[in-house]
Design a protein around this motif. Structure first.
Motif, PDB file in Angstrom:
ATOM      1  N   HIS A  65     -51.727 -11.962  -4.178  1.00 56.90           N
ATOM      2  CA  HIS A  65     -53.057 -11.387  -4.425  1.00 56.90           C
ATOM      3  C   HIS A  65     -54.142 -12.452  -4.320  1.00 56.90           C
ATOM      4  O   HIS A  65     -55.222 -12.206  -3.768  1.00 56.90           O
ATOM      5  N   LEU A  66     -53.863 -13.631  -4.868  1.00 58.88           N
ATOM      6  CA  LEU A  66     -54.851 -14.713  -4.808  1.00 58.88           C
ATOM      7  C   LEU A  66     -55.085 -15.155  -3.360  1.00 58.88           C
ATOM      8  O   LEU A  66     -56.232 -15.406  -2.955  1.00 58.88           O
ATOM      9  N   THR A  67     -54.018 -15.235  -2.577  1.00 63.94           N
ATOM     10  CA  THR A  67     -54.160 -15.578  -1.159  1.00 63.94           C
ATOM     11  C   THR A  67     -55.026 -14.564  -0.434  1.00 63.94           C
ATOM     12  O   THR A  67     -55.911 -14.921   0.361  1.00 63.94           O
ATOM     13  N   THR A  94     -48.802 -12.566  -7.913  1.00 63.33           N
ATOM     14  CA  THR A  94     -50.129 -13.124  -8.185  1.00 63.33           C
ATOM     15  C   THR A  94     -50.572 -14.046  -7.056  1.00 63.33           C
ATOM     16  O   THR A  94     -51.734 -14.023  -6.630  1.00 63.33           O
ATOM     17  N   ILE A 151     -55.494  -9.479 -10.099  1.00 64.88           N
ATOM     18  CA  ILE A 151     -55.155 -10.837 -10.542  1.00 64.88           C
ATOM     19  C   ILE A 151     -55.252 -10.950 -12.060  1.00 64.88           C
ATOM     20  O   ILE A 151     -54.402 -11.576 -12.706  1.00 64.88           O
TER      21      ILE A 151
END
Length: 424
Positions: free
Chosen positions: A197-199, A194, A79
């Motif tokens: 990845h954040l999820t 992004t 991230i």
């Protein structure tokens, strides 16, 4: 074949589009007139692929059972790299200006460095699940050389190939679309990576390090349940440069110039419109694959209802007579924390019993069902080797402590309580 195709493509397409987008945005110079970092992105892709292959192999052989222990720190760094890459792409036009890029060589090298890291980490996170598809080419008990195996292998290769082809088609617009339009698409690809990845990191942390409530939790659930929409969006953002390419082609003047210049303009128009049309066809193909294609492989399987058993004084008791027919038997238990759990029992060849949760480390609590004498994971369609039920690893049911003797199987409810997290 279709199952492998629609499973592999969503794992490889985001990586292919990311590599292509960053290549278009940060490439500069020709021949030897290139910055020191010209090959760093390719090295990032290669290192990410090699690491993903190793990680996938370790997961397939059960050396690593808890993938989240590896994925969590990787996603944290990913991230950070994604955010730095967004900044690099947003400023790419100034960095790669052909007449001035040497004035910003240090910044360009830094941009390529963060882009290489972004590619490596995105590849490392996404590709192991693709690699694991290789383990289902041959189901337990099958000959390694069958038409089914060849079809699965073909589906795998087509999934990878379509991702590369879609990225290559979209790349063809780099010379016909306005730079701002392609920059928008490249930025959107990195932003959506992004978001993925954040999820993933919030999904790992939810219930432990992070507790989301209200709107934030509902957004997380929506993102988890609509992951394929995010992949489609990564392809459809290139509709912007496609439209810009058509506009650029149609605005090219064809009259009032010499014959050579007119032919040049006509060739550009054909190239611009052709690149845009093929890109739109590729986007439609991606959407059809991830909607109709996925729907065709997701035939709803209804799990058999849970059976009754004796539960007294913290001990669950199932008689041999109830589970000795060699078929899958499913049971339900409500843990102390209120979680409704399931566990399964099946008599294996040789007389031993395979006992575990109706859940696994890879696919969660999707459960297992019996078909044609095989025990199959409902989520990934992997047939489980009966001999390995009761052992850790892969898509095997999470093992469960028990005792067998005196004509019955006994399970301490405290042991079930300790494993309730697998159903949360």
């Amino acid at each position: 074949m279709l199952k492998q195709f629609v499973t592999v493509m969503p794992g490889t397409l985001p990586v292919a589009l990311l590599v292509m987008s960053l290549g278009v945005m940060l490439d500069v110079g020709e021949g030897r007139d290139k910055p020191l970092s010209a090959t760093w992105r390719r090295w990032g892709l290669l290192i990410g692929l090699l690491a993903a292959i190793v990680f996938g192999a370790l997961r397939a052989t059960s050396v690593i059972n808890q993938r989240s222990a590896v994925n969590f720190p990787v996603l944290v760094v990913a991230i950070i790299a994604d955010i730095a890459t967004i900044i690099a792409v947003a400023n790419s036009r100034r960095l790669v200006a052909s007449a001035r890029w040497r004035q910003h060589a240090g910044l360009l090298n830094a941009a390529n460095a963060v882009a290489a890291l972004c590619i490596a980490l995105a590849t490392f996170y996404a590709v192991p699940d693709v690699i694991l598809q290789l383990t289902v080419f041959v189901e337990p008990g099958e000959s390694p050389f069958t038409s089914e195996m060849l079809l699965r292998a073909l589906g795998f290769l087509l999934g990878v190939g379509m991702s590369v082809i879609v990225a290559a088609i979209c790349r063809s617009m780099r010379l016909t679309a306005y730079r701002q339009a392609f920059t928008f698409a490249a930025l959107a690809v990195v932003v959506l990576v992004t978001v993925q990845h954040l999820t993933a990191i919030l999904q790992i942390a939810q219930g432990g390090m992070v507790m989301l409530h209200g709107v934030a939790f509902r957004v997380l659930v929506w993102l988890i349940n609509h992951g394929l929409w995010i992949v489609q969006a990564q392809a459809w953002v290139f509709a912007v440069p496609a439209i810009a390419s058509i506009v650029a082609g149609m605005r090219m003047p064809l009259q009032g110039m010499d014959a050579a210049e007119s032919r040049k303009h006509r060739a550009f128009r054909r190239k611009a419109v052709g690149a845009a049309v093929w890109s739109l066809i590729a986007m439609i193909g991606v959407s059809l694959t991830l909607t109709a294609g996925v729907a065709a492989t997701r035939q709803t399987v209804t799990l058999s209802p849970p059976e009754s058993y004796s539960l007294k004084d913290g001990v669950a008791t199932i008689t041999f007579a109830q589970v000795s027919d060699g078929h899958l038997h499913r049971f339900q238990y409500k843990a102390k924390d209120g979680t409704v759990m399931r566990f399964i029992i099946i008599k294996k060849n040789g007389g031993a019993y395979g006992i575990g949760l109706d859940a696994c480390e890879n696919c969660g609590d999707a459960g297992y069902y019996e078909k044609d004498g095989k025990i199959i994971c409902k989520k990934c369609d992997v047939a489980i080797n009966l001999a390995t039920i009761g052992f850790k690893g892969g898509c095997n049911p999470v093992p469960l402590p028990y005792k067998a003797g005196g004509g019955k199987i006994t399970i301490q409810t405290a042991d079930l309580d300790a494993l309730s997290a697998h159903f949360q």
